[in-house]
Design a protein around this motif. Structure first.
Motif, PDB file in Angstrom:
ATOM      1  N   ALA A   1       0.858  -1.179   0.000  1.00  0.00           N
ATOM      2  CA  ALA A   1       0.000   0.000   0.000  1.00  0.00           C
ATOM      3  C   ALA A   1       0.897   1.233   0.000  1.00  0.00           C
ATOM      4  O   ALA A   1       1.967   1.231   0.612  1.00  0.00           O
ATOM      5  CB  ALA A   1      -0.905   0.003   1.227  1.00  0.00           C
ATOM      6  N   THR A   2       0.486   2.295  -0.690  1.00  0.00           N
ATOM      7  CA  THR A   2       1.320   3.495  -0.796  1.00  0.00           C
ATOM      8  C   THR A   2       0.476   4.744  -0.607  1.00  0.00           C
ATOM      9  O   THR A   2      -0.731   4.747  -0.842  1.00  0.00           O
ATOM     10  CB  THR A   2       2.020   3.588  -2.160  1.00  0.00           C
ATOM     11  N   ALA A   3       1.145   5.816  -0.197  1.00  0.00           N
ATOM     12  CA  ALA A   3       0.494   7.126  -0.105  1.00  0.00           C
ATOM     13  C   ALA A   3       1.519   8.194  -0.437  1.00  0.00           C
ATOM     14  O   ALA A   3       2.622   8.187   0.116  1.00  0.00           O
ATOM     15  CB  ALA A   3      -0.089   7.359   1.282  1.00  0.00           C
ATOM     16  N   MET A   4       1.178   9.069  -1.346  1.00  0.00           N
ATOM     17  CA  MET A   4       2.038  10.175  -1.763  1.00  0.00           C
ATOM     18  C   MET A   4       1.500  11.470  -1.151  1.00  0.00           C
ATOM     19  O   MET A   4       0.325  11.797  -1.300  1.00  0.00           O
ATOM     20  CB  MET A   4       2.069  10.279  -3.286  1.00  0.00           C
ATOM     21  N   VAL A   5       2.373  12.222  -0.473  1.00  0.00           N
ATOM     22  CA  VAL A   5       2.000  13.500   0.141  1.00  0.00           C
ATOM     23  C   VAL A   5       2.816  14.604  -0.518  1.00  0.00           C
ATOM     24  O   VAL A   5       4.043  14.509  -0.592  1.00  0.00           O
ATOM     25  CB  VAL A   5       2.272  13.477   1.660  1.00  0.00           C
ATOM     26  N   GLY A   6       2.144  15.639  -0.997  1.00  0.00           N
ATOM     27  CA  GLY A   6       2.828  16.746  -1.661  1.00  0.00           C
ATOM     28  C   GLY A   6       2.845  18.000  -0.815  1.00  0.00           C
ATOM     29  O   GLY A   6       2.639  17.962   0.400  1.00  0.00           O
ATOM     30  N   ASP A   7       3.052  19.139  -1.475  1.00  0.00           N
ATOM     31  CA  ASP A   7       3.207  20.398  -0.753  1.00  0.00           C
ATOM     32  C   ASP A   7       1.870  21.051  -0.428  1.00  0.00           C
ATOM     33  O   ASP A   7       1.836  22.201   0.013  1.00  0.00           O
ATOM     34  CB  ASP A   7       4.086  21.369  -1.541  1.00  0.00           C
TER      35      ASP A   7
ATOM     36  N   GLY B   1      -8.589   0.929  -0.291  1.00  0.00           N
ATOM     37  CA  GLY B   1      -9.297  -0.071   0.498  1.00  0.00           C
ATOM     38  C   GLY B   1      -8.715  -0.312   1.866  1.00  0.00           C
ATOM     39  O   GLY B   1      -9.006  -1.346   2.492  1.00  0.00           O
ATOM     40  N   HIS B   2      -7.911   0.644   2.372  1.00  0.00           N
ATOM     41  CA  HIS B   2      -7.293   0.486   3.693  1.00  0.00           C
ATOM     42  C   HIS B   2      -7.572   1.720   4.548  1.00  0.00           C
ATOM     43  O   HIS B   2      -6.661   2.482   4.878  1.00  0.00           O
ATOM     44  CB  HIS B   2      -5.785   0.285   3.554  1.00  0.00           C
ATOM     45  N   PRO B   3      -8.819   1.959   4.921  1.00  0.00           N
ATOM     46  CA  PRO B   3      -9.145   3.174   5.687  1.00  0.00           C
ATOM     47  C   PRO B   3      -8.522   3.151   7.079  1.00  0.00           C
ATOM     48  O   PRO B   3      -8.396   2.096   7.705  1.00  0.00           O
ATOM     49  CB  PRO B   3     -10.677   3.133   5.770  1.00  0.00           C
ATOM     50  N   LEU B   4      -8.134   4.318   7.534  1.00  0.00           N
ATOM     51  CA  LEU B   4      -7.605   4.473   8.897  1.00  0.00           C
ATOM     52  C   LEU B   4      -8.771   4.925   9.779  1.00  0.00           C
ATOM     53  O   LEU B   4      -8.934   6.120  10.074  1.00  0.00           O
ATOM     54  CB  LEU B   4      -6.461   5.485   8.910  1.00  0.00           C
ATOM     55  N   LYS B   5      -9.576   3.989  10.212  1.00  0.00           N
ATOM     56  CA  LYS B   5     -10.873   4.311  10.803  1.00  0.00           C
ATOM     57  C   LYS B   5     -10.736   5.057  12.127  1.00  0.00           C
ATOM     58  O   LYS B   5     -11.448   6.029  12.381  1.00  0.00           O
ATOM     59  CB  LYS B   5     -11.690   3.032  10.990  1.00  0.00           C
ATOM     60  N   LYS B   6      -9.847   4.592  12.988  1.00  0.00           N
ATOM     61  CA  LYS B   6      -9.712   5.233  14.290  1.00  0.00           C
ATOM     62  C   LYS B   6      -9.214   6.676  14.120  1.00  0.00           C
ATOM     63  O   LYS B   6      -9.743   7.601  14.733  1.00  0.00           O
ATOM     64  CB  LYS B   6      -8.745   4.448  15.177  1.00  0.00           C
ATOM     65  N   PHE B   7      -8.212   6.850  13.278  1.00  0.00           N
ATOM     66  CA  PHE B   7      -7.695   8.200  13.042  1.00  0.00           C
ATOM     67  C   PHE B   7      -8.765   9.086  12.418  1.00  0.00           C
ATOM     68  O   PHE B   7      -8.956  10.229  12.840  1.00  0.00           O
ATOM     69  CB  PHE B   7      -6.465   8.151  12.133  1.00  0.00           C
ATOM     70  N   ASP B   8      -9.453   8.580  11.397  1.00  0.00           N
ATOM     71  CA  ASP B   8     -10.475   9.391  10.729  1.00  0.00           C
ATOM     72  C   ASP B   8     -11.548   9.847  11.715  1.00  0.00           C
ATOM     73  O   ASP B   8     -11.995  11.010  11.676  1.00  0.00           O
ATOM     74  CB  ASP B   8     -11.126   8.592   9.595  1.00  0.00           C
ATOM     75  N   LYS B   9     -11.962   8.953  12.603  1.00  0.00           N
ATOM     76  CA  LYS B   9     -12.979   9.326  13.588  1.00  0.00           C
ATOM     77  C   LYS B   9     -12.449  10.375  14.543  1.00  0.00           C
ATOM     78  O   LYS B   9     -13.125  11.369  14.842  1.00  0.00           O
ATOM     79  CB  LYS B   9     -13.416   8.082  14.359  1.00  0.00           C
ATOM     80  N   ARG B  10     -11.221  10.182  15.009  1.00  0.00           N
ATOM     81  CA  ARG B  10     -10.648  11.121  15.973  1.00  0.00           C
ATOM     82  C   ARG B  10     -10.450  12.509  15.370  1.00  0.00           C
ATOM     83  O   ARG B  10     -10.781  13.523  15.987  1.00  0.00           O
ATOM     84  CB  ARG B  10      -9.309  10.572  16.478  1.00  0.00           C
ATOM     85  N   VAL B  11      -9.929  12.576  14.144  1.00  0.00           N
ATOM     86  CA  VAL B  11      -9.667  13.875  13.542  1.00  0.00           C
ATOM     87  C   VAL B  11     -10.972  14.574  13.161  1.00  0.00           C
ATOM     88  O   VAL B  11     -11.076  15.810  13.232  1.00  0.00           O
ATOM     89  CB  VAL B  11      -8.713  13.748  12.334  1.00  0.00           C
ATOM     90  N   ALA B  12     -11.995  13.798  12.784  1.00  0.00           N
ATOM     91  CA  ALA B  12     -13.297  14.403  12.476  1.00  0.00           C
ATOM     92  C   ALA B  12     -13.911  15.017  13.729  1.00  0.00           C
ATOM     93  O   ALA B  12     -14.476  16.124  13.681  1.00  0.00           O
ATOM     94  CB  ALA B  12     -14.231  13.354  11.880  1.00  0.00           C
ATOM     95  N   GLU B  13     -13.795  14.326  14.857  1.00  0.00           N
ATOM     96  CA  GLU B  13     -14.308  14.870  16.121  1.00  0.00           C
ATOM     97  C   GLU B  13     -13.553  16.140  16.497  1.00  0.00           C
ATOM     98  O   GLU B  13     -14.145  17.131  16.950  1.00  0.00           O
ATOM     99  CB  GLU B  13     -14.165  13.824  17.223  1.00  0.00           C
ATOM    100  N   TRP B  14     -12.237  16.099  16.318  1.00  0.00           N
ATOM    101  CA  TRP B  14     -11.434  17.270  16.649  1.00  0.00           C
ATOM    102  C   TRP B  14     -11.846  18.464  15.804  1.00  0.00           C
ATOM    103  O   TRP B  14     -12.054  19.561  16.325  1.00  0.00           O
ATOM    104  CB  TRP B  14      -9.950  16.959  16.425  1.00  0.00           C
ATOM    105  N   ARG B  15     -12.015  18.269  14.505  1.00  0.00           N
ATOM    106  CA  ARG B  15     -12.377  19.393  13.636  1.00  0.00           C
ATOM    107  C   ARG B  15     -13.768  19.918  13.977  1.00  0.00           C
ATOM    108  O   ARG B  15     -14.003  21.124  13.982  1.00  0.00           O
ATOM    109  CB  ARG B  15     -12.303  18.966  12.169  1.00  0.00           C
ATOM    110  N   ARG B  16     -14.700  19.010  14.273  1.00  0.00           N
ATOM    111  CA  ARG B  16     -16.051  19.460  14.615  1.00  0.00           C
ATOM    112  C   ARG B  16     -16.041  20.280  15.898  1.00  0.00           C
ATOM    113  O   ARG B  16     -16.634  21.364  15.953  1.00  0.00           O
ATOM    114  CB  ARG B  16     -16.977  18.246  14.768  1.00  0.00           C
ATOM    115  N   GLN B  17     -15.349  19.790  16.924  1.00  0.00           N
ATOM    116  CA  GLN B  17     -15.352  20.508  18.195  1.00  0.00           C
ATOM    117  C   GLN B  17     -14.574  21.824  18.084  1.00  0.00           C
ATOM    118  O   GLN B  17     -14.929  22.804  18.731  1.00  0.00           O
ATOM    119  CB  GLN B  17     -14.783  19.624  19.295  1.00  0.00           C
ATOM    120  N   ARG B  18     -13.554  21.826  17.262  1.00  0.00           N
ATOM    121  CA  ARG B  18     -12.823  23.080  17.082  1.00  0.00           C
ATOM    122  C   ARG B  18     -13.707  24.123  16.404  1.00  0.00           C
ATOM    123  O   ARG B  18     -13.719  25.295  16.775  1.00  0.00           O
ATOM    124  CB  ARG B  18     -11.558  22.848  16.249  1.00  0.00           C
TER     125      ARG B  18
END
Length: 385
Positions: free
Chosen positions: A74-80, A100-117
């Motif tokens: 699995a790969t992920a490319m991050v740019g500028d 097909g490899h979602p990071l479910k725990k991270f996605d949930k945590r960051v979504a909660e953080w953005r909503r509360q912020r």
């Protein structure tokens, strides 16, 4: 299950359409590493590809990414486009999710953080709220320093990078303090007067736990960070700590990280770990590589080849740009100077620095005395830069 039947000629065309020819040695290094056991001392887990603009760093790591996927990683490319560690993790999560490899725990945590912020920011902006528009707002010294440092200092405040340019330092410092307050509530933060932990640490812990699950089900994972001369100032410490410390959890052994940028890794941040870095310095093509690229574009006339080699200086991006026109006569070869200048000055957004770079390109030799003679007065102190 049926399989697509593809001719060798079609495969050759696809290979050539993927990018530059050449870089066989660098491709071999990465390919060989994919066949090694991650527990082997000879396994390379951190690559640093570096060289001047135009030498083909992005093209090389895209080919590396294609190699990794063909080997089942699995790969992920991050740019500028990212401005903080959190945005980098979100970019990785989005790319892995598409595979097909979602990071479910991270996605949930960051979504909660953005909503509360967002909720905290909306509350602060209500008329009569402390710090609302028109009221004096006191900012902490650390937030003021971050604001004055500009976007490069915003790695501590995930998500603020994209809007930094629209705020003056005082506004940015106030926003920084407000963000810190809301982050504390979400990430097991400040309760009953206790200080809030660094939000990036908590989110990274969830990120690494999810990444471990992805790595368990695959031969490995490759995270590639392109244009690292731009993102390094905000990602350096985060990347280093993920790989070499346990402050945010542990990195799976079969994860490889690739950093690609113009500059060497920063002293101070990486000095203690340079023995763990596999450096891949890139220079202009040698003549055989340059001729192979031209031949792959159907250019074999010696007169045309010589003109292209001379005008491009064998710089891969310029050579490929000129070759794509497939000139058949030396007089039909275009002038690559505009492309070269635009590429080298692409990330210089300070007018005085741009003017100084152009002025200093004229003398055949450059030292501080020559620099002072050719640049404008407002750039007189810029020789160290």
């Amino acid at each position: 299950m049926g399989t697509e039947r593809v001719s060798r000629q079609e495969l050759v065309r696809r290979r050539r359409d993927n990018g530059f020819q050449g870089r066989d040695r660098e491709l071999a290094v990465f390919r060989d590493n994919l066949g090694r056991d991650p527990l082997d001392d000879a396994f390379h887990f951190l690559f640093h590809v570096h060289g001047l603009a135009g030498v083909g760093k992005s093209s090389l790591i895209r080919q590396w990414e294609a190699l990794a996927r063909r080997h089942g990683l699995a790969t992920a490319m991050v740019g500028d486009e990212v401005h903080s560690a959190v945005e980098a993790m979100e970019a990785v999560s989005a790319e892995l999710g598409r595979q097909g490899h979602p990071l479910k725990k991270f996605d949930k945590r960051v979504a909660e953080w953005r909503r509360q912020r967002q909720e905290a920011e909306a509350t602060r902006a209500e008329p009569g709220a402390e710090g609302a528009e028109g009221d004096p707002v006191l900012t902490s010294p650390s937030s003021t320093l971050i604001a004055q440092a500009g976007p490069a200092g915003l790695g501590l405040v995930p998500g603020l990078g994209p809007v930094a340019g629209a705020l003056d330092p005082h506004q940015l410092a106030a926003a920084t303090d407000r963000a810190r307050t809301s982050l504390g509530t979400l990430l097991h933060g400040a309760r009953d007067g206790h200080p809030a932990p660094d939000p990036t640490t908590a989110l990274t812990r969830a990120f690494l736990e999810d990444l471990d699950q992805v790595a368990r089900g695959r031969p490995g994972v490759v995270l590639l960070f392109d244009t690292y001369e731009r993102t390094g100032p905000v990602l350096d410490t985060w990347v280093r700590d993920m790989l070499f410390t346990e402050t945010c959890g542990t990195m799976p052994a079969n994860v490889q990280v690739v950093l690609a940028g113009q500059d060497r890794l920063r002293a101070g941040t990486w000095d203690d770990w340079l023995d763990q870095v596999t450096r891949i310095p890139l220079d202009v093509f040698d003549e055989d590589e340059a001729r192979a690229l031209l031949a792959s574009r159907g250019i074999r006339d010696d007169r045309v080849v010589e003109v292209l080699l001379r005008l491009s200086g064998r710089l891969p991006v310029l050579l490929d740009t000129l070759a794509q026109a497939r000139p058949t006569d030396p007089d039909a070869v275009g002038d690559p100077s505009g492309t070269a200048v635009d590429r080298f000055l692409k990330w210089i957004d300070t007018p005085a620095h741009r003017a100084a770079a152009l002025a200093c390109a004229l003398p055949q030799r450059l030292d501080e005395d020559v620099y002072q003679a050719v640049v404008a007065e407002d750039a007189a102190g810029g020789y160290p830069w």
